[in-house]
Every structure is written in C-alpha cells, then in structure tokens.
Design an enzyme around this catalytic site. Structure first.
Site, PDB file in Angstrom:
ATOM      1  N   ASP A  20       0.869  -1.176   0.000  1.00 20.78           N
ATOM      2  CA  ASP A  20       0.000   0.000   0.000  1.00 20.78           C
ATOM      3  C   ASP A  20       0.904   1.224   0.000  1.00 20.78           C
ATOM      4  OD1 ASP A  20      -1.946  -1.840   0.158  1.00 20.78           O
ATOM      5  OD2 ASP A  20      -2.785  -1.188   2.065  1.00 20.78           O
ATOM      6  N   ASP A  25     -14.329  -5.124  -4.034  1.00 26.56           N
ATOM      7  CA  ASP A  25     -14.262  -4.869  -2.593  1.00 26.56           C
ATOM      8  C   ASP A  25     -15.646  -5.099  -2.008  1.00 26.56           C
ATOM      9  OD1 ASP A  25     -11.701  -4.143  -3.170  1.00 26.56           O
ATOM     10  OD2 ASP A  25     -11.872  -2.053  -2.504  1.00 26.56           O
TER      11      ASP A  25
END
Lengths: 266, 218
Positions: free
Chosen positions: A12, A131
């Site tokens: 990330d 997601d």
C-alpha cells in the site's frame, strides 16, 4: 508440469511511501516501495501489487515514478491500483512499466469504463477490484448474495450485489478479479472464504483472494477452500512476520503447486 | 560497433518491460548493444536483431502493425530476406501464424504456418486465461535453449494468454506447456524464435532467454 498458484505481496503506497493500515485507517509508515519491491522480487514473489491508497483524494504523480523505478529492477508482473479513472491513467501506468491495473471505484461508477479499457489495452491487463462486505443479517435482500460492493477503500456502500458485479465485470472484459473482503482486511483472521469461493465459482477468469491474511494456513485455505488462483497479502510479509519463502514452503507442504525457482536454485 | 536491437512499437501495450529486460540482459553481457524502441521502419531496416512484443487481441495487434506505414514490409525485408535474428513475444509470437481466430478470423504474417486458437482445457475447472507461472517441456533442439534450465523440474516462465498457436509443422514447435491440454510455449525456424510466455516478466529464466537471444549467432 502445472500452473502454479501465485503468491502476491501487496504494498500500500501513499505519497511514494509504503503504508499498511488496519481496515484502511490508522496508517503506519514503513518504507520505500522500490526497495521493498526489489526484496520481494529476490525472495521469489510471483507478482507484485502496488495499491495507491490515497489516490482517490490526492495527487498521484508519485506513483508513476515508483512504478518506473520498480519496473527497471523487477522482471516480474506488476499490478497497480488505486484512483484509476480514465484510459489515460491506465496508459500512463502501463508506459511507466505496470503490466496490469486494478480498477475499483471507476468500475462501479461507470461499468462501461471496463469495456473501453479492455478494448484498448486487452483483457489481460484489466483487473477489477471487487471490494465486498457482508450484508447485515437483517439487511439481506431476496435473490441477492450475502455481499455488497464498497468503494473508496471500504468507506462507501453501493447497494450493488458482489457476485452479480463480478460476473458483469468479466463480461465487460476484466481479465482477473481481485476479491477483497472489506470485513477482513487488516484483521489477520483469514480471507472470507465463502466470498472468495462464491466469486471464483461464478466466473471463468482467475480470482486473487485478498483481505485478512494473518497466518500461512490462511493462504492455503484461500486456495483449497476459496478456490483462488492467487493469494495476496500485505502486512504478514511487510512487517516480516513471514517471508515469501516460508509462505511458499508451507503452501507446497500443503499440496499446493507453487513456484520455488529461487529456493531450488539457491 | 554495437549491435542495434530494435523493439517494434506498434501501439501494442507495455514496451517498457521488454526494453528494461533487454537493456538489463545487454548490460549483463558487458554491453555492445544499443536497444531501441521504434515505430520507424527505417530502424527495422538496419536492425541487427528485431523483437516484436505484443499484448491484447490478435486482430487489434495485426491492425496496429499494419497501420504503421511500411513496417510489415521493413520487417519482411530485414527478418525474412536478410535473416537477422528475430524474437516474437506473446501476441508478437502469435502474429507469425497464418491465421488468428480471436474474435474474428484474421490473416497473420504467415512466417510460421499454423493457426491461433482459443484454449480449451479438458478440465473445465481450469481458468482461462492461462495466467501465471508454468514449466516448459522442450520438444525440439535449439541452440538458444541448450543452457536454459527448463523441463518439469526447471525454472518457470510467466504466461498470460487465452489463445495459443497450433503450428502446422511439428518441427517448428520447440517447447510446450501443460494446462489441461498441451499448449505451444516456444516456436521457431531458421532465424525466427518466439515465445508465448513473457521472457521480460520471467525473472531469471526470462533474462537468460533474452541474453541467449542477444548472443544467438546463426
């Protein structure tokens, strides 16, 4: 002999630096993405994934430089996601050296974007990030699955059914699906295996399981029970809880075919 | 005089990786190579080696290559008539076929006879595309493969494809890969070699393969 199950460390990235947060908040700065990428490459990761987590809100020019520097050193597939809105965004990432792009919010907002992207660059480089969160027991909808699509790092509910969304994205040209349980992400209690399997069984393209890995058994479960073609994890590798080599060895001992070129060849 | 390696740019996907990997292989060989990404047929006409990459659909890639004025003619002259070493990668390999059957039927370059067809694994639980790392089985001898660590226990190569090249002449099939059926992994004849997998994405195996291509003398 056989296609190997892929192990994908995910980094990330925010403002050109690596971070990983629990449930996408409470971020901890932990390193240079290019250095991390080189280390994962040497350790035998099968692919790399950069997720530009704040890209939806802030300038994202830094990611192009991170991608270009990574691609100059790592000769393995590189996927980049986060804040991709336009065909031009994709082109810039591919020209920087990315092989695939992972698209989330833009695919929900404008599904035709996936058709345009796949037509332009080929299905093989379009990953759609699914997601999903479980609906509350009292919010289940007749004729729909247990999961709902979220965008913006799990902040925004959409009301869209996750399984139907996954099937639609593949029809539109997604070459792969990155399935993340937003309930599990950052929790270290394992993938939502039921979600992973439901989507994997519903589509013919490969599914990458993501969100919640805390132990090496979780990786095995994602493949054997979730039927994922690839497993993605961030914190267990990034904070050194386990190495790529240990993870692959554990998967191999559990009967999963993995690539161990680095191990076998020294 | 350094050798000029031309990576043909016809708007098909990510040439940066092919360029990066070729430059790395060239550096590891001690230099002596100039690696050029070009859409100019003149660069192909004076290339010492030609690399044709490609991702996407067969028809789109063939259309893209055709759209670069003079490129196919320049490639034909330099690769077929002058016989400089040629490497095709992924769809850049498939374009060597007589015909592609992705979306629509499209004529290929017809440099290696055969047809590009959809993968139909016998095991219906297998996902298409065939995406990821797999080992190779060599089916015919080739000098570029002599010192390559391939075979069932050898190094893995990175594949991403839904179509594969069925060659008409088994002599042109250099290596295969298993995925519910036997798929073509490497083809070649004379000065031509081409891979379905991505050497530029195949870590040590890929860099060695590209290095062998740069060293390949006919």
């Amino acid at each position: 002999m056989t296609l190997k199950t892929r192990l994908i460390p995910c980094l990330d990235v925010k403002d050109g630096r690596v971070v990983k947060g629990v449930n996408f908040v409470d971020l901890v700065d932990a390193g240079d993405p290019v250095e991390s990428a080189i280390a994962y490459d040497a350790a035998g990761a099968d692919e790399l994934c950069f997720l530009d987590i704040t890209a939806s809100h802030e300038g994202r020019e830094t990611i192009y430089d991170v991608v270009a520097r990574t691609a100059a050193h790592c000769f393995m597939p590189l996927t980049v996601g986060g804040g991709i809105r336009t065909v031009e965004d994709i082109r810039k990432l591919l020209l920087s050296g990315a092989d695939k792009v992972s698209i989330n919010s833009a695919a929900v907002k404008d599904p035709d974007f996936i058709n345009r992207a796949a037509d332009k660059f080929g299905n093989q480089c379009i990953v759609v990030s699914v997601d999903a969160k479980r609906r509350a027991e009292d919010a289940l909808v007749e004729g729909q699955s247990k999961w709902e699509i979220y965008t913006h790092g799990g902040r925004n509910a959409t009301g869209i059914d996750a399984i139907e969304f996954a099937k639609d994205m593949v029809k539109r040209g997604a070459g792969e699906l990155l399935v993340t349980s937003m309930d599990r992400d950052g929790t270290k209690i394992g993938f939502d295996l039921e979600l992973t399997r439901a989507i994997s069984d519903a589509v013919e393209v490969p599914v990458i399981a993501s969100g919640g890995v805390g132990t090496l058994d979780h990786l095995v479960d994602g493949v054997n029970e979730g039927r994922a073609s690839a497993v993605l994890a961030a914190s267990i590798f990034h904070f050194g809880t386990y190495s790529i080599g240990e993870a692959k060895q554990h998967m191999a001992q559990s009967g999963i075919a993995v690539r161990q070129d680095n191990v076998a060849k020294g | 005089m350094s050798q000029k390696i031309v990576i043909v740019d016809y708007g098909a996907g990510n040439l940066k990786s092919a360029q990066n990997a070729t430059q790395r292989a060239a550096r590891e060989l001690g230099g002596g190579f100039e690696v050029v990404v070009s859409s100019d047929p003149k660069d192909v006409q004076n290339a010492d080696r030609v690399i044709l990459p490609g991702v996407g659909a067969f028809a789109d890639c063939m259309a893209g290559l055709t759209a670069v004025e003079g490129m196919i003619e320049a490639m034909h002259k330099r690769v077929i008539l002058d016989a400089v070493p040629f490497l095709g990668i992924c769809v850049g390999m498939q374009l060597l076929a007589s015909e592609g059957r992705e979306k629509i039927y499209t004529h290929g370059l017809d440099w290696i006879p055969g047809i590009v067809k959809h993968i139909e694994p016998n095991d219906k639980t297998l996902k298409v595309p065939h995406m990821g790392w797999n080992t190779l089985t060599q089916t015919n001898p080739h000098p570029m493969l002599d010192d390559l660590d391939i075979g069932p226990d050898g190094l893995n190569a990175y594949f991403v494809h839904s179509y594969h090249f069925e060659v008409a002449d088994p002599a042109h099939l250099l290596a295969t890969v298993e995925y519910g059926q036997t798929l073509t992994a490497i083809v070649g004849r004379d000065n031509l070699i081409a891979t379905q997998f991505h050497p530029e994405k195949s870590q040590s195996l890929g860099l060695k393969f590209i290095s062998n291509f740069l060293n390949w003398s006919l």
